[in-house]
Design a protein around this motif. Structure first.
Motif, mmCIF file in Angstrom:
data_model
loop_
_atom_site.group_PDB
_atom_site.id
_atom_site.type_symbol
_atom_site.label_atom_id
_atom_site.label_comp_id
_atom_site.label_asym_id
_atom_site.label_seq_id
_atom_site.Cartn_x
_atom_site.Cartn_y
_atom_site.Cartn_z
ATOM 1 N N ILE A 149 -1.624 1.730 3.148
ATOM 2 C CA ILE A 149 -0.338 1.384 2.455
ATOM 3 C C ILE A 149 -0.903 1.324 0.732
ATOM 4 O O ILE A 149 -0.281 1.566 -0.093
ATOM 5 N N SER A 150 -1.998 0.603 1.220
ATOM 6 C CA SER A 150 -3.172 0.719 -0.097
ATOM 7 C C SER A 150 -3.446 2.175 -1.004
ATOM 8 O O SER A 150 -3.321 2.475 -2.409
ATOM 9 N N ALA A 151 -3.691 2.845 -0.955
ATOM 10 C CA ALA A 151 -3.639 4.203 -1.042
ATOM 11 C C ALA A 151 -2.172 5.656 -1.153
ATOM 12 O O ALA A 151 -2.445 5.834 -2.393
ATOM 13 N N SER A 152 -1.785 4.774 -0.113
ATOM 14 C CA SER A 152 0.125 5.247 -0.641
ATOM 15 C C SER A 152 0.284 4.689 -1.897
ATOM 16 O O SER A 152 0.875 5.608 -2.363
ATOM 17 N N GLY A 153 0.013 3.378 -2.070
ATOM 18 C CA GLY A 153 0.555 3.123 -3.623
ATOM 19 C C GLY A 153 -0.009 3.452 -4.663
ATOM 20 O O GLY A 153 0.954 3.586 -5.466
ATOM 21 N N TRP A 154 -1.023 4.420 -4.619
ATOM 22 C CA TRP A 154 -1.727 4.803 -5.905
ATOM 23 C C TRP A 154 -1.165 5.744 -5.651
ATOM 24 O O TRP A 154 -1.428 6.504 -7.243
ATOM 25 N N MET A 155 -0.677 6.920 -4.586
ATOM 26 C CA MET A 155 0.040 8.128 -5.630
ATOM 27 C C MET A 155 1.373 8.185 -5.851
ATOM 28 O O MET A 155 1.324 8.645 -6.538
#
Length: 409
Positions: free
Chosen positions: A247-253
């Motif tokens: 979720i954290s990485a996808s938010g940065w996307m």
């Protein structure tokens, strides 16, 4: 004496450009900052996921409703006073939403949408009137400014709320600072009565912009690109999470999506202003968007997904700036620009408001992101066709520019 007048005129232009840039700074953070804070808002207020979704949808509906009325409102009190009212409305909405009470949360959100809508509609007309020979350059500058803060706001939301212990209320409320600065910089424009020369009104048997085929093509291009953009800002983290990304990485996307489009925000309007027609730009935008969507659809590989997001970000960054540039290029004068802007943004943001809802409904129905992504691919094709038609070298109420020049002469 003459040098003094020239210097004064340059100073007025510089101040106007600064005002336009700072207004552009305020037009997206109040919306894009909400996404990362939805969990905190839900936990604090007890609202459902559906009601939380309204925090993004309500501004778009307000855009759609207010955009059609803004040109007539501006005719009565003037563009510059109308912009000030829009900024004050936006600032008031941000403050109300930050109080924390449920009634103010939603009423403030509506005011935010109304305030942004007023400024959204009037900026293309102001650019057309004050800089009739530099529409592409000025549009590029203010869409770049708008995109910059649209991308920064979601990245700053959580650090402000948690890292600085401001809570979600103050994290959302901090954007009043930008609005306050924009108001201060804009106030001198209210005293300026001098307007740059604009092209005179053109005669046309087709007196209503709503009956113009090319106006509808500009409108659909605006609406369909907005539908794709807001669908992605709403659902991209969930799409990527379903492929195994955290979720954290996808938010940065989402931030990557926003910032990938910044160069295109500036380059496309400048390029569009110099070309004899803009059909090729629409095709290029469509190709980038379609390839990016195909990459997301066909692969769960992180590298391919990242490249796909960059391609989609470039396409959407180009699309929003190009749609705003088309409003200026397809209008013969400032009034036509304001009318076309009102039409394109009223219908366009109504389509945009439907996007996140339809995509979410399809996922609930099929429990897969395949059908929603295929639908977005179809929408990207329709957007390309609309943009190709809108790229013709014509005014919305005139057969073509050559004929327009003959009429003016």
């Amino acid at each position: 004496m003459l040098k003094g007048k020239i210097r004064s005129a340059k100073n007025e232009k510089t101040l106007l450009v600064a005002g336009i840039i700072f207004i552009a700074f305020t037009l997206r953070p109040a919306i894009t900052a909400v996404g990362p804070l939805v969990g905190s808002i839900r936990a604090d207020t007890g609202i459902s996921n559906g009601l939380a979704g309204l925090l993004t949808t309500l501004p778009l509906l307000a855009f759609a409703i207010m955009s059609s009325f803004t040109p007539k409102f501006a005719e009565k009190i003037g563009n510059k006073w109308c912009v000030l009212i829009g900024l004050v409305t936006l600032g008031t909405g941000i403050i109300m939403r930050s109080v924390g009470m449920l009634v103010f949360l939603f009423s403030g959100t509506i005011l935010i949408g109304l305030g942004i809508a007023i400024c959204n509609v009037l900026l293309p007309g102001i650019v057309k009137r004050s800089f009739p020979r530099k529409v592409g350059l000025l549009t590029g500058i203010y869409t770049l400014s708008m995109g910059l803060w649209a991308g920064m706001a979601p990245g700053l939301s959580t650090p402000l709320a948690e890292g600085m212990n401001l809570g979600w209320q103050m994290s959302l409320g901090v954007w009043t600072i930008l609005v306050f600065i924009a108001i201060i910089i804009w106030i001198p424009q209210l005293k300026s009565k001098k307007l740059s020369a604009a092209l005179p009104p053109l005669e046309s048997a087709n007196s209503s912009i709503w009956l113009s085929p090319i106006a509808w093509q500009v409108t659909f291009f605006m609406g369909l690109q907005s539908m794709i953009y807001f669908s992605f800002t709403a659902w991209l983290p969930e799409i990527l999470h379903s492929e195994g990304m955290s979720i954290s990485a996808s938010g940065w996307m989402v931030t990557l999506l926003q910032f990938s489009g910044l160069p295109a925000n500036f380059i496309i309007p400048v390029l569009a202003d110099r070309l004899p027609n803009q059909k090729g730009i629409a095709i290029g935008i469509g190709v980038f968007c379609f390839i990016g969507l195909a990459g997301l659809l066909s692969s769960g590989n992180t590298i391919i997904s990242t490249i796909s997001i960059i391609l989609i970000g470039i396409a959407l960054g180009a699309a929003i700036s190009h749609s705003l540039t088309l409003i200026g290029l397809r209008a013969a004068n400032a009034k036509q620009a304001a009318d076309l802007s009102g039409m394109a943004q009223s219908v366009g943001y109504l389509l945009a408001a439907l996007g996140p809802f339809v995509i979410g409904y399809l996922f609930d129905l099929f429990h897969s992101w395949t059908i929603p992504l295929i639908l977005l691919g179809v929408i990207s094709l329709l957007m390309t066709f609309a943009g190709f038609g809108a790229g013709r070298n014509q005014y919305v109420l005139q057969q073509n520019r050559k004929e327009a020049s003959t009429t003016i002469a």
